[in-house]
Design an enzyme around this catalytic site. Structure first.
Site, mmCIF file in Angstrom:
data_model
loop_
_atom_site.group_PDB
_atom_site.id
_atom_site.type_symbol
_atom_site.label_atom_id
_atom_site.label_comp_id
_atom_site.label_asym_id
_atom_site.label_seq_id
_atom_site.Cartn_x
_atom_site.Cartn_y
_atom_site.Cartn_z
ATOM 1 N N HIS A 31 81.231 85.211 53.720
ATOM 2 C CA HIS A 31 82.473 85.386 52.793
ATOM 3 C C HIS A 31 83.435 84.244 53.188
ATOM 4 C CE1 HIS A 31 86.329 87.392 51.674
ATOM 5 N NE2 HIS A 31 85.672 87.191 50.599
ATOM 6 N N GLU A 58 79.304 81.329 50.759
ATOM 7 C CA GLU A 58 79.986 81.542 49.422
ATOM 8 C C GLU A 58 81.070 80.380 49.078
ATOM 9 O OE1 GLU A 58 83.467 84.266 49.271
ATOM 10 O OE2 GLU A 58 82.924 84.828 47.272
ATOM 11 N N ASP A 60 84.231 80.038 46.217
ATOM 12 C CA ASP A 60 84.902 80.358 45.057
ATOM 13 C C ASP A 60 85.561 79.077 44.465
ATOM 14 O OD1 ASP A 60 85.339 83.117 45.467
ATOM 15 O OD2 ASP A 60 86.322 82.625 47.464
ATOM 16 N N HIS A 73 90.040 79.936 47.080
ATOM 17 C CA HIS A 73 90.042 81.288 46.691
ATOM 18 C C HIS A 73 90.931 81.687 45.486
ATOM 19 C CE1 HIS A 73 90.997 85.453 46.669
ATOM 20 N NE2 HIS A 73 89.627 85.579 46.860
ATOM 21 N N GLU A 164 81.388 81.500 43.180
ATOM 22 C CA GLU A 164 82.246 82.545 42.204
ATOM 23 C C GLU A 164 83.170 81.768 41.311
ATOM 24 O OE1 GLU A 164 84.690 85.519 44.032
ATOM 25 O OE2 GLU A 164 85.595 85.908 42.112
HETATM 26 CA CA CA Z 1 84.859 85.402 46.379
#
Ligand code: CA
Length: 339
Positions: A31, A58, A60, A73, A164
C-alpha cells in the site's frame, strides 16, 4: 501407466508443504509502497516493498497542471511535501495546495516527506520515518513504472502494479479527464490485456464501469468500496449488497473494500462479526482485496497484526491484502495461510 498429461496434472495439483499449489496464495499488495518504513509513494518505498517480496506495488495517480499523471495519494500536495514553504502564495481559498495547480517542473522541485499535519508539521504516525529527513521526490507514473520494470529486469523477479485513478469526477470538474490519460501511459508500458499483471482500481463506480464500457480497457479492474462514514449517508451502501456485487461483476474482476466492510462489528463477547461480502464476491468470481492492514493501527478485536491477518486470510479467505507492512504480510502469507 498414466497418460503424461494426467500425470503432470496430478503433480501440479499435489500439495506442497501442506498447501495446494493449484490455488494461488493471496496477493501481498504494498500500500503506497513499504509505507510503514519510508515516505509513501516514493521510489525508495517501492524498492523496499519490491525487496520485501510484495506481489503488487500500488500507485495512486493524480494529474499535474500540464496533465502529467504523477504518483501521489491526495489531490493536494501539502501533507507530504514542502509546497507551502516553496510556493507560499499558490494555495487555493481553502488554504490547500493542489497538484493540478502546479506544472511537472514545479512538482519536481518539491521535497517529499513523511505524512504530517500541514498546520502543525506534526507527523501523522510518529513511529514511522522522521518527517523532513533525507531527500525524496514525487515520481511520474511513467518514471515509477520504468523503475519497477527496471527492477524486474535486473532481478528477474516479476511483480504487478496496482494503479488507482484518484478523484476522476473532481478532475473532470477542473477540466481534466484523468482516466484516458492514465490508460495511455499504462499502454505505453505494455499494460493492455486482461492477463497482464496489473489491477486498475477506482472508488467511483461510474468511472470504473466507464473504464470498461466507454474507454474499452481490457485490464483487470477493482471496484474500491469506501469505509462506512461515521455519520450520515453511506455513499457505497448499495455496493455492499448482493445486488450491488452482482452489478460490479458486470465490469470488474474484484472489489477493494475497507476491511470494516468485511468485519462489520463485534458481538457481545468482542468477537468479530463478518458480513457476507466475501461470499457474494466469490460467488461471482470476484477477487477480494481489502485495505489497509497496519501493524501500528489495529482494530479493537485484534490483539496483534498476525491475528488480524489470520482473521482475514484464513477465516474470511480474502484474495489479497493492501498492507503498509509488506515484509510482515509476506511472511504471514508464506508461513501461515492455509490454501
Ligand atoms: Ca490507493
Amino acid at each position: 501407466m498414466l497418460p503424461i498429461a494426467l500425470a503432470l496434472a496430478i503433480i501440479t495439483m499435489a500439495p506442497v508443504d501442506g498447501k495446494d499449489s493449484a490455488v494461488p496464495l493471496p496477493a501481498v499488495i504494498a500500500h503506497r509502497g513499504a509505507s510503514a518504513y519510508l515516505p509513501e509513494h516514493t521510489l525508495p518505498a517501492k524498492a523496499l516493498a519490491f525487496g520485501m517480496g510484495a506481489d503488487y506495488l500500488e500507485q495512486d495517480v493524480v494529474l499535474t497542471k500540464d496533465s502529467v499523471p504523477i504518483v501521489l495519494h491526495d489531490i493536494q500536495l501539502d501533507e507530504v511535501t514542502d509546497v507551502a514553504a516553496r510556493f507560499p502564495d499558490r494555495a487555493r481559498d481553502d488554504g490547500r495546495f493542489y497538484a493540478l495547480d502546479f506544472s511537472l517542473d514545479e512538482i519536481r522541485a518539491l521535497q517529499v516527506h513523511e505524512r504530517s499535519d500541514p498546520a502543525t508539521g506534526m507527523a501523522r504516525s510518529p513511529s514511522r520515518f522522521p518527517v523532513g529527513k533525507s531527500r525524496f521526490a514525487i515520481p511520474t507514473l511513467a518514471e515509477e513504472i520504468e523503475f519497477i520494470q527496471g527492477l524486474m529486469h535486473s532481478t528477474g523477479r516479476q511483480v504487478g502494479i496496482y494503479p488507482e485513478i484518484k478523484s476522476p469526477r473532481w478532475h473532470r470538474d477542473q477540466g481534466c479527464d484523468i482516466s484516458p490519460i492514465v490508460l495511455k501511459v499504462l499502454a505505453e508500458y505494455g499494460y493492455t490485456e486482461s492477463g497482464d499483471r496489473i489491477f486498475v482500481q477506482c472508488f467511483d463506480q461510474v468511472e470504473t464501469r466507464r473504464l470498461r464500457e466507454e474507454l474499452g480497457t481490457r485490464l483487470p479492474l477493482i471496484q474500491l468500496i469506501a469505509a462506512p462514514p461515521k455519520s450520515g449517508d453511506d455513499p457505497h451502501a448499495t455496493l455492499v449488497t448482493e445486488a450491488g456485487v452482482t452489478r460490479i461483476a458486470e465490469y470488474a474482476q474484484g472489489i477493494g473494500p475497507a476491511y470494516n466492510r468485511i468485519v462489520v462489528s463485534v458481538d457481545v463477547n468482542g468477537e468479530p462479526v463478518f458480513s457476507q461480502l466475501v461470499e457474494w464476491a466469490h460467488r461471482h468470481d470476484l477477487a477480494v482485496h481489502p485495505y489497509t492492514f497496519r501493524a501500528d493501527v489495529l482494530p479493537a478485536y485484534s490483539a496483534d497484526f498476525d491475528g488480524l491477518m489470520d482473521l482475514f486470510l484464513n477465516c474470511a479467505r480474502v484474495d489479497g491484502l493492501f498492507t503498509d507492512f509488506p515484509d510482515r504480510t509476506r511472511e504471514f502469507v508464506d508461513r501461515h495461510v492455509r490454501r
